[in-house]
Every structure is written in C-alpha cells, then in structure tokens.
Scaffold this active site. Structure first.
Site, PDB file in Angstrom:
ATOM      1  N   ARG A  37       0.496  -9.262  13.725  1.00 18.79           N
ATOM      2  CA  ARG A  37       0.049  -8.012  13.104  1.00 18.79           C
ATOM      3  C   ARG A  37      -1.028  -8.281  12.059  1.00 18.79           C
ATOM      4  O   ARG A  37      -2.010  -7.531  11.947  1.00 18.79           O
ATOM      5  CB  ARG A  37       1.232  -7.290  12.443  1.00 18.79           C
ATOM      6  CG  ARG A  37       2.210  -6.651  13.418  1.00 18.79           C
ATOM      7  CD  ARG A  37       3.472  -6.210  12.721  1.00 18.79           C
ATOM      8  NE  ARG A  37       3.210  -5.273  11.647  1.00 18.79           N
ATOM      9  CZ  ARG A  37       4.038  -5.040  10.629  1.00 18.79           C
ATOM     10  NH1 ARG A  37       5.178  -5.718  10.521  1.00 18.79           N
ATOM     11  NH2 ARG A  37       3.727  -4.160   9.708  1.00 18.79           N
ATOM     12  N   ARG A  90      -7.396   2.487  11.387  1.00 24.10           N
ATOM     13  CA  ARG A  90      -7.197   1.045  11.529  1.00 24.10           C
ATOM     14  C   ARG A  90      -7.983   0.450  12.695  1.00 24.10           C
ATOM     15  O   ARG A  90      -7.875  -0.735  12.946  1.00 24.10           O
ATOM     16  CB  ARG A  90      -5.707   0.727  11.683  1.00 24.10           C
ATOM     17  CG  ARG A  90      -4.912   1.070  10.437  1.00 24.10           C
ATOM     18  CD  ARG A  90      -3.461   0.735  10.584  1.00 24.10           C
ATOM     19  NE  ARG A  90      -3.242  -0.710  10.640  1.00 24.10           N
ATOM     20  CZ  ARG A  90      -2.029  -1.264  10.695  1.00 24.10           C
ATOM     21  NH1 ARG A  90      -0.964  -0.477  10.709  1.00 24.10           N
ATOM     22  NH2 ARG A  90      -1.890  -2.560  10.755  1.00 24.10           N
ATOM     23  N   ARG A 122      12.454  -9.543   4.769  1.00 20.25           N
ATOM     24  CA  ARG A 122      13.076  -8.231   4.589  1.00 20.25           C
ATOM     25  C   ARG A 122      14.297  -8.086   5.495  1.00 20.25           C
ATOM     26  O   ARG A 122      14.281  -8.479   6.650  1.00 20.25           O
ATOM     27  CB  ARG A 122      12.047  -7.142   4.905  1.00 20.25           C
ATOM     28  CG  ARG A 122      12.478  -5.744   4.525  1.00 20.25           C
ATOM     29  CD  ARG A 122      11.286  -4.820   4.439  1.00 20.25           C
ATOM     30  NE  ARG A 122      10.494  -4.796   5.673  1.00 20.25           N
ATOM     31  CZ  ARG A 122       9.301  -4.208   5.763  1.00 20.25           C
ATOM     32  NH1 ARG A 122       8.762  -3.629   4.695  1.00 20.25           N
ATOM     33  NH2 ARG A 122       8.635  -4.213   6.909  1.00 20.25           N
ATOM     34  N   LYS A 155       0.806  -1.215   0.000  1.00 19.02           N
ATOM     35  CA  LYS A 155       0.000   0.000   0.000  1.00 19.02           C
ATOM     36  C   LYS A 155       0.840   1.267   0.000  1.00 19.02           C
ATOM     37  O   LYS A 155       0.472   2.251  -0.639  1.00 19.02           O
ATOM     38  CB  LYS A 155      -0.974  -0.001   1.177  1.00 19.02           C
ATOM     39  CG  LYS A 155      -0.327  -0.025   2.535  1.00 19.02           C
ATOM     40  CD  LYS A 155      -1.356  -0.116   3.643  1.00 19.02           C
ATOM     41  CE  LYS A 155      -0.702  -0.260   5.003  1.00 19.02           C
ATOM     42  NZ  LYS A 155       0.240   0.811   5.330  1.00 19.02           N
ATOM     43  N   ARG A 206      14.483  -6.239  11.302  1.00 19.33           N
ATOM     44  CA  ARG A 206      13.844  -5.416  12.317  1.00 19.33           C
ATOM     45  C   ARG A 206      12.981  -6.291  13.227  1.00 19.33           C
ATOM     46  O   ARG A 206      12.391  -7.275  12.761  1.00 19.33           O
ATOM     47  CB  ARG A 206      12.970  -4.338  11.666  1.00 19.33           C
ATOM     48  CG  ARG A 206      13.754  -3.326  10.869  1.00 19.33           C
ATOM     49  CD  ARG A 206      12.917  -2.129  10.471  1.00 19.33           C
ATOM     50  NE  ARG A 206      11.586  -2.472   9.980  1.00 19.33           N
ATOM     51  CZ  ARG A 206      10.798  -1.615   9.336  1.00 19.33           C
ATOM     52  NH1 ARG A 206      11.210  -0.383   9.105  1.00 19.33           N
ATOM     53  NH2 ARG A 206       9.602  -1.981   8.915  1.00 19.33           N
TER      54      ARG A 206
END
Length: 224
Positions: free
Chosen positions: A169, A86, A125, A13, A158
C-alpha cells in the site's frame, strides 16, 4: 476553507482531519469512511471493495469517484477531503466537478512519513472484533497481550494491516501520488508536513497553515 489532506498509511491524516473539523468547523468527507460503511453494510459494492483491500490493491477510480462526488453535491463549501484524490484519474474527476460548480481548493496538505514508520504504525495495530476497541502492540498495548481490556475478546489483526500488505500500500501510494503532488504544487496549494512525532507535535506544524488560510479568507470577505 476547502482542503485536501493525504498521506501514506499510518500518517495520522484521519486523526488530524477530525481535529481540523472540530477546530475550524469543516465538514469531514473521508473516502475510507465511505468505503468502510459500504463494507459494513455487506452490500455487493462493499464486498467487491473488501476484496480489493484485502489484497492491498486500490479500489477502482469509478467507484471511489462516485462515492466522493455524491457527498460533494451536498457540501459545496467548508469541507476537508481525506484520502482523495489518490490517482490521476480521480484528480481529473474532482477538478472537473469543482470547476463546473465554481468551487476552489485552498490547500492540498500531505502529512508525510517514511515507509518503515508506516509499517510499524499499521502492522502493530490490533482490533477487537467484538467491541471495536483499537490497540497497538507498541504504542497502546492491552493489559493482557492479545486480549481486549474492555470485553475480554481475542484481538485480531485486520488483513490489510499485515506488513506485506502495508508495504505494498505504501509503495502504491508513493507511486500514484507523485503526479498528483506535482499537479497541486503547480497550482500553488501543496504543502508537505513532517508526520513524524506525537500527534501534538504534528498538529503544531499544521495549525499555522490553517490559521493563515482562515485569516486570508476573513480579509477577503471584508473587502467584498
């Protein structure tokens, strides 16, 4: 043209938001960017938010509402809101603010991917702590595993990119977005776009929606 854009972790997004900004001249307001800015500043607010994120928890609504609405006070039209609202409480705060200031939303766009795709994209990532370069173990690996191509520093994952945190999440996102999607569907502005595939493939699904809204806006102005 005022747009909400949202999607699970790894949906792309933010990438598509920035393209919308470039192609349609909108102002980009990202809850994630505002939060990261505070964290990088090492402010007391930033440290508090970092603690929530490292556990995979949502930052309290009052904090996020304050960050976003302070931006909207300076940008009343032609904006794209990335990653906000959210929670139902954030929807209430946003809708009250928009109503009080006569601001209308044109589109609530969700870029949707399934849970396993989200985990693969995010948990793979890797970040360079020195120069900020971003890699992915599958889609954009460094030339030497675990080492930054640009500066030779050791890459890190991270804390909020770990698989267990991403899974948490994703499930929080799905649970919290259910009533929000229902609300914006009821207003007739919600559209879900399939986020699977390359950036260009997904963009080809998004662009016709934006062109339609822009065309509708231009026709309305002609008749005013």
């Amino acid at each position: 043209m005022n747009i909400l854009i949202f999607g699970p972790p790894g949906s792309g997004k933010s990438t598509h938001s920035r393209r919308i900004v470039e192609d349609y001249g909108l102002t980009y307001i990202s809850s994630g960017d505002l939060i990261r800015h505070e964290i990088e500043r090492k402010s007391s607010l930033g440290l508090e938010m970092e603690a929530y994120l490292s556990r995979g928890d949502l930052i309290p609504d009052t904090i996020v509402n304050t960050l976003i609405i302070s931006k909207l006070r300076r940008q009343r039209e032609n904006f794209i809101l990335d990653g906000y609202p959210r929670t139902p409480e954030q929807v209430i705060a946003l809708e009250n603010y928009l109503y009080d200031h006569g601001i209308k939303l044109d589109l609530a766009l969700e870029i949707f991917i399934d849970e396993e795709t989200s985990i693969e994209r995010i948990s793979g990532r890797r970040i360079c702590p020195n120069c900020g370069a971003v890699y992915h173990v599958k889609y954009n690996p460094p030339k030497v595993p675990g080492v930054c191509d640009l500066c030779g520093s050791k890459l890190i994952q991270r804390p909020d990119d770990r698989e267990d945190v991403v899974r948490k999440r994703y499930r929080i996102y799905t649970k919290n977005m259910e009533p929000i999607i229902k609300f914006y569907r009821g207003k007739g502005i919600y559209v879900r776009v399939d986020g699977d595939g390359s950036i260009e493939e997904v963009w080809k699904r998004i662009k016709p929606l934006l062109d339609y809204i822009r065309s509708r806006e231009e026709k309305r102005k002609e008749h005013e």
